[in-house]
Design a protein around this motif. Structure first.
Motif, PDB file in Angstrom:
ATOM      1  N   LEU A 118      21.237   6.979  -6.900  1.00 14.14           N
ATOM      2  CA  LEU A 118      21.904   7.686  -5.812  1.00 14.14           C
ATOM      3  C   LEU A 118      21.093   7.499  -4.537  1.00 14.14           C
ATOM      4  N   ILE A 119      21.764   7.082  -3.446  1.00 13.20           N
ATOM      5  CA  ILE A 119      21.126   6.929  -2.147  1.00 13.20           C
ATOM      6  C   ILE A 119      21.739   7.952  -1.199  1.00 13.20           C
ATOM      7  N   LEU A 120      20.885   8.756  -0.565  1.00  7.04           N
ATOM      8  CA  LEU A 120      21.328   9.748   0.406  1.00  7.04           C
ATOM      9  C   LEU A 120      20.869   9.296   1.786  1.00  7.04           C
ATOM     10  N   ALA A 121      21.828   8.987   2.652  1.00  7.32           N
ATOM     11  CA  ALA A 121      21.526   8.502   3.996  1.00  7.32           C
ATOM     12  C   ALA A 121      21.881   9.583   5.006  1.00  7.32           C
ATOM     13  N   ASP A 122      20.859  10.160   5.625  1.00  4.42           N
ATOM     14  CA  ASP A 122      21.043  11.261   6.576  1.00  4.42           C
ATOM     15  C   ASP A 122      21.020  10.724   8.001  1.00  4.42           C
ATOM     16  N   GLU A 123      22.170  10.656   8.661  1.00  2.00           N
ATOM     17  CA  GLU A 123      22.294  10.105  10.009  1.00  2.00           C
ATOM     18  C   GLU A 123      21.529   8.781  10.113  1.00  2.00           C
ATOM     19  N   GLU A 140      25.820  -1.628  -3.085  1.00  4.16           N
ATOM     20  CA  GLU A 140      26.863  -2.180  -3.959  1.00  4.16           C
ATOM     21  C   GLU A 140      26.289  -3.175  -4.958  1.00  4.16           C
ATOM     22  N   SER A 141      25.367  -4.028  -4.497  1.00  4.74           N
ATOM     23  CA  SER A 141      24.797  -5.038  -5.396  1.00  4.74           C
ATOM     24  C   SER A 141      23.931  -4.416  -6.486  1.00  4.74           C
ATOM     25  N   SER A 142      23.351  -3.242  -6.193  1.00 15.21           N
ATOM     26  CA  SER A 142      22.495  -2.577  -7.186  1.00 15.21           C
ATOM     27  C   SER A 142      23.261  -1.556  -8.022  1.00 15.21           C
ATOM     28  N   GLY A 143      24.530  -1.314  -7.668  1.00 12.30           N
ATOM     29  CA  GLY A 143      25.338  -0.363  -8.423  1.00 12.30           C
ATOM     30  C   GLY A 143      25.024   1.086  -8.128  1.00 12.30           C
ATOM     31  N   ALA A 144      24.326   1.353  -7.015  1.00  7.71           N
ATOM     32  CA  ALA A 144      23.960   2.725  -6.675  1.00  7.71           C
ATOM     33  C   ALA A 144      25.099   3.429  -5.956  1.00  7.71           C
ATOM     34  N   ALA A 145      25.221   4.729  -6.170  1.00  6.62           N
ATOM     35  CA  ALA A 145      26.145   5.542  -5.385  1.00  6.62           C
ATOM     36  C   ALA A 145      25.490   5.832  -4.037  1.00  6.62           C
ATOM     37  N   LEU A 146      26.299   5.843  -2.984  1.00  8.32           N
ATOM     38  CA  LEU A 146      25.786   6.051  -1.632  1.00  8.32           C
ATOM     39  C   LEU A 146      26.545   7.196  -0.978  1.00  8.32           C
ATOM     40  N   ILE A 147      25.797   8.193  -0.495  1.00  8.45           N
ATOM     41  CA  ILE A 147      26.387   9.304   0.258  1.00  8.45           C
ATOM     42  C   ILE A 147      25.806   9.257   1.665  1.00  8.45           C
ATOM     43  N   THR A 148      26.667   9.051   2.652  1.00  5.36           N
ATOM     44  CA  THR A 148      26.255   9.002   4.045  1.00  5.36           C
ATOM     45  C   THR A 148      26.648  10.302   4.732  1.00  5.36           C
ATOM     46  N   ILE A 149      25.672  10.988   5.307  1.00  3.25           N
ATOM     47  CA  ILE A 149      25.913  12.233   6.020  1.00  3.25           C
ATOM     48  C   ILE A 149      25.713  11.964   7.503  1.00  3.25           C
ATOM     49  N   THR A 150      26.747  12.202   8.308  1.00  5.92           N
ATOM     50  CA  THR A 150      26.710  11.781   9.694  1.00  5.92           C
ATOM     51  C   THR A 150      27.611  12.643  10.565  1.00  5.92           C
ATOM     52  N   HIS A 151      27.399  12.560  11.888  1.00  3.98           N
ATOM     53  CA  HIS A 151      28.321  13.188  12.831  1.00  3.98           C
ATOM     54  C   HIS A 151      29.263  12.146  13.422  1.00  3.98           C
ATOM     55  N   ASP A 152      29.029  10.865  13.090  1.00  4.27           N
ATOM     56  CA  ASP A 152      29.750   9.744  13.694  1.00  4.27           C
ATOM     57  C   ASP A 152      30.899   9.299  12.791  1.00  4.27           C
ATOM     58  N   SER A 198      26.888  22.633  10.848  1.00  5.77           N
ATOM     59  CA  SER A 198      27.988  22.766   9.882  1.00  5.77           C
ATOM     60  C   SER A 198      27.494  22.963   8.454  1.00  5.77           C
ATOM     61  N   GLY A 199      26.196  22.754   8.225  1.00  8.94           N
ATOM     62  CA  GLY A 199      25.643  22.892   6.876  1.00  8.94           C
ATOM     63  C   GLY A 199      25.252  21.564   6.253  1.00  8.94           C
ATOM     64  N   LYS A 200      25.230  20.477   7.045  1.00 10.96           N
ATOM     65  CA  LYS A 200      24.940  19.149   6.496  1.00 10.96           C
ATOM     66  C   LYS A 200      23.543  19.081   5.875  1.00 10.96           C
ATOM     67  N   SER A 201      22.534  19.609   6.579  1.00 14.57           N
ATOM     68  CA  SER A 201      21.167  19.539   6.059  1.00 14.57           C
ATOM     69  C   SER A 201      21.017  20.340   4.768  1.00 14.57           C
ATOM     70  N   THR A 202      21.660  21.498   4.734  1.00 17.85           N
ATOM     71  CA  THR A 202      21.614  22.317   3.517  1.00 17.85           C
ATOM     72  C   THR A 202      22.261  21.579   2.355  1.00 17.85           C
ATOM     73  N   GLU A 210      26.094  32.926   5.253  1.00 17.22           N
ATOM     74  CA  GLU A 210      26.702  31.996   4.300  1.00 17.22           C
ATOM     75  C   GLU A 210      26.754  30.611   4.925  1.00 17.22           C
ATOM     76  N   ILE A 211      25.992  29.679   4.354  1.00 11.78           N
ATOM     77  CA  ILE A 211      25.901  28.326   4.912  1.00 11.78           C
ATOM     78  C   ILE A 211      26.928  27.395   4.261  1.00 11.78           C
ATOM     79  N   LEU A 212      26.997  27.425   2.940  1.00 15.28           N
ATOM     80  CA  LEU A 212      27.992  26.642   2.206  1.00 15.28           C
ATOM     81  C   LEU A 212      28.884  27.603   1.426  1.00 15.28           C
TER      82      LEU A 212
END
Length: 241
Positions: A166-171, A193-205, A45-49, A22-24
């Motif tokens: 939607l922007i997905l930023a992986d590390e 922000e200027s383009s109105g896009a949602a941003l999801i940042t996935i990181t260990h930091d 932790s399952g970030k990539s999945t 079970e990953i998630l």
């Protein structure tokens, strides 16, 4: 207005010995238009999945994913591909620029799948996007001639050229020094922000995660809100991840 919603999403895989991994485990998340969310977690932790599910690259074992009020499980493969190509931009830690192609040619690549006016104006649009991220003087430079920060800026320009929702930023700063990483994250946040896009940042930091408006921790497949201010106040923030 909700752009992306996960409701009790699980993801598991069958191992060779017939055991189930079970990953998630029941992930619930709601991302609004223009939102900036960070998800922090250790390796394994399952970030990539989770990233693959957020980017419509994979399907959950159970639970529901809604994108733009559409249940993704009801979309055909072609419809998912179109939504991903038009509405989702990916930014990776290792930049993933194409060797043997200039910065301009790399940024133009997603426009090869566009149509009409966008397709015929792809060179102009790519040039304007590179100028926007401060690389107007590096249009004809090959990736190996760009610094790490410049490569990441080119990757950001490529991810944003089709104006994704939607922007997905992986590390996104994992391969950069602290100063360059902070500069890149500031740029990414400003452009989103200027383009109105949602941003999801996935990181260990945690320091990178703190730049978002809402913060979550992914631990052993479970997603929960995190108090970043409290984490940063500790002398060893990693212990809370």
């Amino acid at each position: 207005m909700s752009l992306l919603r996960l409701d009790e999403v699980t993801r598991s895989v069958q191992l060779p010995d017939d055991e189930t991994l079970e990953i998630l485990k029941g992930v619930t998340l709601d991302v609004a238009v223009g939102d900036h969310v960070s998800i922090v977690g250790r390796s394994g932790s399952g970030k990539s999945t989770l990233l693959n599910l957020l980017g419509l690259l994979d399907s959950p074992t159970s639970g529901s994913i809604w994108f733009d009020d559409r249940l993704t499980s009801e979309l055909s493969g072609n419809a998912r591909d179109r939504a991903r190509g038009a509405d989702i931009g990916f930014i990776f830690q290792q930049f993933n620029l194409l060797g043997g192609r200039t910065a301009l040619e790399n940024v133009m690549t997603p426009m090869l799948y566009a149509s009409g006016r966008q397709f015929w104006r792809r060179r102009q649009i790519a040039t304007e996007m590179l100028e926007r991220v401060g690389l107007g003087a590096r249009l004809n430079s090959m990736p190996e001639k760009l610094s790490g920060g410049e490569q990441q800026r080119a990757a950001i320009a490529r991810a944003l050229i089709r104006r994704p929702r939607l922007i997905l930023a992986d590390e996104p700063t994992g391969a950069l020094d602290i100063e360059t990483g902070a500069s890149v994250m500031g740029l990414l946040d400003d452009v989103a922000e200027s383009s109105g896009a949602a941003l999801i940042t996935i990181t260990h930091d945690v320091n990178v995660a703190a730049l978002a408006r809402r913060h979550y921790r992914l631990d052993s497949g479970l997603l929960s809100p995190i108090d970043v201010a409290r984490v940063l106040s500790l002398s060893v923030p990693e212990v809370t991840l």
